[in-house]
Design an enzyme around this catalytic site. Sequence first.
Site, mmCIF file in Angstrom:
data_model
loop_
_atom_site.group_PDB
_atom_site.id
_atom_site.type_symbol
_atom_site.label_atom_id
_atom_site.label_comp_id
_atom_site.label_asym_id
_atom_site.label_seq_id
_atom_site.Cartn_x
_atom_site.Cartn_y
_atom_site.Cartn_z
ATOM 1 N N GLU A 1 0.801 -1.235 0.000
ATOM 2 C CA GLU A 1 0.000 0.000 0.000
ATOM 3 C C GLU A 1 0.833 1.285 0.000
ATOM 4 O O GLU A 1 0.639 2.154 0.855
ATOM 5 C CB GLU A 1 -0.956 -0.003 1.190
ATOM 6 C CG GLU A 1 -1.879 -1.206 1.206
ATOM 7 C CD GLU A 1 -2.761 -1.296 2.455
ATOM 8 O OE1 GLU A 1 -2.644 -0.436 3.335
ATOM 9 O OE2 GLU A 1 -3.556 -2.234 2.525
ATOM 10 N N GLU B 1 -5.510 -11.261 -1.591
ATOM 11 C CA GLU B 1 -6.352 -11.179 -0.381
ATOM 12 C C GLU B 1 -7.814 -11.160 -0.794
ATOM 13 O O GLU B 1 -8.540 -10.232 -0.479
ATOM 14 C CB GLU B 1 -6.017 -9.912 0.428
ATOM 15 C CG GLU B 1 -4.568 -9.821 0.840
ATOM 16 C CD GLU B 1 -4.214 -8.558 1.628
ATOM 17 O OE1 GLU B 1 -5.123 -7.925 2.196
ATOM 18 O OE2 GLU B 1 -3.022 -8.214 1.673
HETATM 19 C C1 XIL Z 1 -6.075 -7.258 8.217
HETATM 20 C C2 XIL Z 1 -6.319 -8.496 9.064
HETATM 21 O O1 XIL Z 1 -7.147 -9.382 8.351
HETATM 22 C C3 XIL Z 1 -6.972 -8.107 10.380
HETATM 23 O O2 XIL Z 1 -7.058 -9.238 11.246
HETATM 24 C C4 XIL Z 1 -6.169 -7.004 11.068
HETATM 25 O O3 XIL Z 1 -6.862 -6.572 12.217
HETATM 26 C C5 XIL Z 1 -5.951 -5.829 10.137
HETATM 27 O O4 XIL Z 1 -5.349 -6.285 8.923
HETATM 28 N N1 XIL Z 1 -4.800 -5.291 3.690
HETATM 29 C C6 XIL Z 1 -3.759 -6.059 4.119
HETATM 30 C C7 XIL Z 1 -3.981 -7.023 5.235
HETATM 31 O O5 XIL Z 1 -2.699 -6.049 3.489
HETATM 32 O O6 XIL Z 1 -2.820 -7.220 5.992
HETATM 33 C C8 XIL Z 1 -5.117 -6.604 6.118
HETATM 34 O O7 XIL Z 1 -5.343 -7.625 7.070
HETATM 35 C C9 XIL Z 1 -6.345 -6.295 5.309
HETATM 36 C C10 XIL Z 1 -6.099 -5.196 4.327
#
Ligand code: XIL
Length: 377
Positions: A161, A266
Amino acid sequence: MRFILLKYHLYMITLIVLGIMFSGVQAQVTLKDAFKDLFLIGTALNYSQLKGDDPESMKIIKQHFNSITAENSMKWEQIHPGPEKYEFKLADSLVAIGARNNMAIIGHTLIWHAQTPDWVFNDDSGNELDRDKLLHRMKEYIFTVVGRYKGKVFGWDVVNEAFEDNGSLRKSKWLKIIGEDYIQRAFEYVHQADPETELYYNDFNMWKEDKCAAVINMIKAFKANNIPIHGIGFQGHWGTEWPTNDSLYMALESYAETGVPIMITELDLNILPMAFDYFGADITKRAEMREDLDPYKEGLPDSMQIVFNNRYLDFFKAFIKYHNSISRITFWGVHDGISWLNNWPVHGRTAYPLLFDRDYQLKPVINELIKLVKKPE
Ligand code: XIL
């Protein structure tokens, strides 16, 4: 007569056994097998899975996935919570699970604006570090973590990001203190620490035109400066409206042209009402609970089930079309009950974003997704 009855009983038993075997075959469709000729299929493991407290999820993980990522346990705040403190237990456990089960282990994530403690940017007296000192700290961290898993982690989300949706660089502390080249430096350090591991840039809203152009420019700059990059990670936190099919195809087409493999890193589908006028996955943005934001507490109505199925079909049609450029699809979590979307951006909702439901069952849409593999468009 007796003989005839015996024969009948034997016949019935055979039918029952065949029936059980047949239904067993159907139940045994696994995600990794369904897409084995196209992409790796991954999932993210949470704390309880890594601690060994969720055997039922573990069964699914071993059966259905051939790549794993830590949902949180490899983030800076977890692995290096204090200046003198490293906590490797859960990350070690991820790596052990991956190695035992022949899974591609993905390290998530090294350099990010979130889930990184404030001390990282300050000296012992609380004063902000200068560029050289922060670069030194970044290098030390990368060498310690990547070095520990050298030869074991298949690829790292090196920077997460770094761009805003409008294509400008996110005003993180990394950018402010080090300057624009913090991204390239991070990639170089990881490559030095483990020359064999793959290096990825990962972000949400990768389909947005300006962000897409900015990431492609970054890739070109990497190539011009001989800095290795092996993957473009689309976080894939998507919704009912976004990305539109057109924007998804356009983005996949543009990234594919760079020649750098794409990964959907993701994937989850948020079908709950939008909490605010923002589409993305910035974890620092949060909203208050309101009754109308949590409409499916008792279950999903058929109308929404259809929306869910159609969106997953849209996504997989796109993935299959671009399968030559896409190497992995990782879901963000194992089943609906433990998805982060139950708690982001609103705490305590009932979300339905994944392919396994709260009872650990693979959702029926899988059958339609499999049909797409047989008939790529
Ligand atoms: C999220 C996790 O799923 C949660 O458990 C945590 O509280 C916050 O982060 N983008 C990313 C991930 O790259 O690492 C994030 O994961 C979601 C958004």
